[in-house]
Design a protein around this motif. Structure first.
Motif, PDB file in Angstrom:
ATOM      1  N   LYS A 136       0.807  -1.227   0.000  1.00  0.00           N
ATOM      2  CA  LYS A 136       0.000   0.000   0.000  1.00  0.00           C
ATOM      3  C   LYS A 136       0.842   1.281   0.000  1.00  0.00           C
ATOM      4  N   ASP A 137       2.140   1.151  -0.124  1.00  0.00           N
ATOM      5  CA  ASP A 137       3.006   2.333  -0.161  1.00  0.00           C
ATOM      6  C   ASP A 137       3.273   2.704  -1.608  1.00  0.00           C
ATOM      7  N   LYS A 138       2.868   3.897  -1.988  1.00  0.00           N
ATOM      8  CA  LYS A 138       3.044   4.373  -3.353  1.00  0.00           C
ATOM      9  C   LYS A 138       3.853   5.661  -3.393  1.00  0.00           C
ATOM     10  N   HIS A 139       3.621   6.546  -2.427  1.00  0.00           N
ATOM     11  CA  HIS A 139       4.289   7.846  -2.404  1.00  0.00           C
ATOM     12  C   HIS A 139       5.394   7.850  -1.358  1.00  0.00           C
ATOM     13  N   PHE A 140       6.546   8.397  -1.773  1.00  0.00           N
ATOM     14  CA  PHE A 140       7.725   8.408  -0.914  1.00  0.00           C
ATOM     15  C   PHE A 140       8.381   9.781  -0.938  1.00  0.00           C
ATOM     16  N   MET A 141       9.147  10.057   0.127  1.00  0.00           N
ATOM     17  CA  MET A 141       9.909  11.293   0.213  1.00  0.00           C
ATOM     18  C   MET A 141      11.328  10.949   0.676  1.00  0.00           C
ATOM     19  N   VAL A 142      12.313  11.591   0.066  1.00  0.00           N
ATOM     20  CA  VAL A 142      13.702  11.380   0.472  1.00  0.00           C
ATOM     21  C   VAL A 142      13.909  12.118   1.792  1.00  0.00           C
ATOM     22  N   THR A 143      14.252  11.368   2.847  1.00  0.00           N
ATOM     23  CA  THR A 143      14.416  11.963   4.172  1.00  0.00           C
ATOM     24  C   THR A 143      15.868  12.135   4.568  1.00  0.00           C
ATOM     25  N   LYS A 144      16.765  11.410   3.890  1.00  0.00           N
ATOM     26  CA  LYS A 144      18.178  11.506   4.263  1.00  0.00           C
ATOM     27  C   LYS A 144      19.042  11.128   3.071  1.00  0.00           C
ATOM     28  N   VAL A 145      20.079  11.903   2.854  1.00  0.00           N
ATOM     29  CA  VAL A 145      21.085  11.573   1.838  1.00  0.00           C
ATOM     30  C   VAL A 145      22.301  11.076   2.607  1.00  0.00           C
ATOM     31  N   ILE A 146      22.707   9.839   2.356  1.00  0.00           N
ATOM     32  CA  ILE A 146      23.811   9.212   3.081  1.00  0.00           C
ATOM     33  C   ILE A 146      25.127   9.710   2.495  1.00  0.00           C
ATOM     34  N   GLU A 147      25.894  10.381   3.324  1.00  0.00           N
ATOM     35  CA  GLU A 147      27.186  10.921   2.882  1.00  0.00           C
ATOM     36  C   GLU A 147      28.232   9.807   2.862  1.00  0.00           C
ATOM     37  N   PRO A 148      29.135   9.827   1.890  1.00  0.00           N
ATOM     38  CA  PRO A 148      30.175   8.792   1.810  1.00  0.00           C
ATOM     39  C   PRO A 148      31.206   8.982   2.922  1.00  0.00           C
ATOM     40  N   PRO A 149      31.902   7.908   3.290  1.00  0.00           N
ATOM     41  CA  PRO A 149      32.905   8.018   4.358  1.00  0.00           C
ATOM     42  C   PRO A 149      34.102   8.880   3.969  1.00  0.00           C
ATOM     43  N   VAL A 150      34.393   8.967   2.684  1.00  0.00           N
ATOM     44  CA  VAL A 150      35.520   9.777   2.210  1.00  0.00           C
ATOM     45  C   VAL A 150      34.980  11.120   1.737  1.00  0.00           C
ATOM     46  N   ALA A 151      35.464  12.194   2.328  1.00  0.00           N
ATOM     47  CA  ALA A 151      35.015  13.529   1.936  1.00  0.00           C
ATOM     48  C   ALA A 151      35.380  13.780   0.479  1.00  0.00           C
ATOM     49  N   GLY A 152      34.475  14.396  -0.245  1.00  0.00           N
ATOM     50  CA  GLY A 152      34.715  14.714  -1.642  1.00  0.00           C
ATOM     51  C   GLY A 152      34.076  13.732  -2.604  1.00  0.00           C
ATOM     52  N   ASP A 153      33.740  12.533  -2.119  1.00  0.00           N
ATOM     53  CA  ASP A 153      33.051  11.567  -2.968  1.00  0.00           C
ATOM     54  C   ASP A 153      31.570  11.927  -3.047  1.00  0.00           C
ATOM     55  N   ASN A 154      30.915  11.478  -4.089  1.00  0.00           N
ATOM     56  CA  ASN A 154      29.481  11.714  -4.237  1.00  0.00           C
ATOM     57  C   ASN A 154      28.689  10.749  -3.369  1.00  0.00           C
ATOM     58  N   ALA A 155      27.542  11.201  -2.906  1.00  0.00           N
ATOM     59  CA  ALA A 155      26.648  10.336  -2.147  1.00  0.00           C
ATOM     60  C   ALA A 155      26.133   9.233  -3.065  1.00  0.00           C
ATOM     61  N   GLU A 156      25.951   8.042  -2.523  1.00  0.00           N
ATOM     62  CA  GLU A 156      25.448   6.931  -3.320  1.00  0.00           C
ATOM     63  C   GLU A 156      24.088   6.452  -2.852  1.00  0.00           C
ATOM     64  N   TRP A 157      23.726   6.670  -1.604  1.00  0.00           N
ATOM     65  CA  TRP A 157      22.507   6.126  -1.025  1.00  0.00           C
ATOM     66  C   TRP A 157      21.617   7.222  -0.472  1.00  0.00           C
ATOM     67  N   VAL A 158      20.317   6.966  -0.506  1.00  0.00           N
ATOM     68  CA  VAL A 158      19.341   7.849   0.130  1.00  0.00           C
ATOM     69  C   VAL A 158      18.355   6.991   0.915  1.00  0.00           C
ATOM     70  N   ASP A 159      17.815   7.553   1.985  1.00  0.00           N
ATOM     71  CA  ASP A 159      16.731   6.914   2.718  1.00  0.00           C
ATOM     72  C   ASP A 159      15.441   7.545   2.235  1.00  0.00           C
ATOM     73  N   ILE A 160      14.497   6.702   1.819  1.00  0.00           N
ATOM     74  CA  ILE A 160      13.188   7.206   1.418  1.00  0.00           C
ATOM     75  C   ILE A 160      12.147   6.678   2.397  1.00  0.00           C
ATOM     76  N   GLU A 161      11.198   7.540   2.709  1.00  0.00           N
ATOM     77  CA  GLU A 161      10.161   7.200   3.672  1.00  0.00           C
ATOM     78  C   GLU A 161       8.810   7.177   2.981  1.00  0.00           C
ATOM     79  N   ALA A 162       8.054   6.120   3.224  1.00  0.00           N
ATOM     80  CA  ALA A 162       6.705   6.025   2.679  1.00  0.00           C
ATOM     81  C   ALA A 162       5.808   7.014   3.410  1.00  0.00           C
ATOM     82  N   VAL A 163       5.012   7.735   2.669  1.00  0.00           N
ATOM     83  CA  VAL A 163       4.137   8.737   3.262  1.00  0.00           C
ATOM     84  C   VAL A 163       3.029   8.071   4.081  1.00  0.00           C
ATOM     85  N   PHE A 164       2.480   6.961   3.595  1.00  0.00           N
ATOM     86  CA  PHE A 164       1.349   6.297   4.239  1.00  0.00           C
ATOM     87  C   PHE A 164       1.761   5.565   5.516  1.00  0.00           C
TER      88      PHE A 164
END
Length: 73
Positions: free
Chosen positions: A22-50
């Motif tokens: 029943k989860d259709k709509h999501f929002m990005v709640t967190k962008v996971i920063e890489p352990p090495v500064a200067g690298d691009n983020a690879e992961w995000v946490d998304i939360e179901a609205v419902f």
């Protein structure tokens, strides 16, 4: 689809093409920063609205239009 920028993903809204538990709509709640500064983020946490369930996905997977649509459709 417009190209995604990891720095602008926080609080962006997404719709799953195939709803799961029943989860259709999501929002990005967190962008996971890489352990090495200067690298691009690879992961995000998304939360179901419902259900408020959170899952971690690779932010580049959000570009797959067969799985995700940008915005709440």
């Amino acid at each position: 689809m417009n190209p995604l920028n990891a720095k602008k993903l926080l609080l962006s809204k997404w719709t799953a093409v195939q709803p799961v538990r029943k989860d259709k709509h999501f929002m990005v709640t967190k962008v996971i920063e890489p352990p090495v500064a200067g690298d691009n983020a690879e992961w995000v946490d998304i939360e179901a609205v419902f259900s408020r369930a959170t899952q971690r996905v690779a932010w580049r997977d959000l570009q797959n239009e067969e799985v995700w649509k940008q915005g709440w459709v």
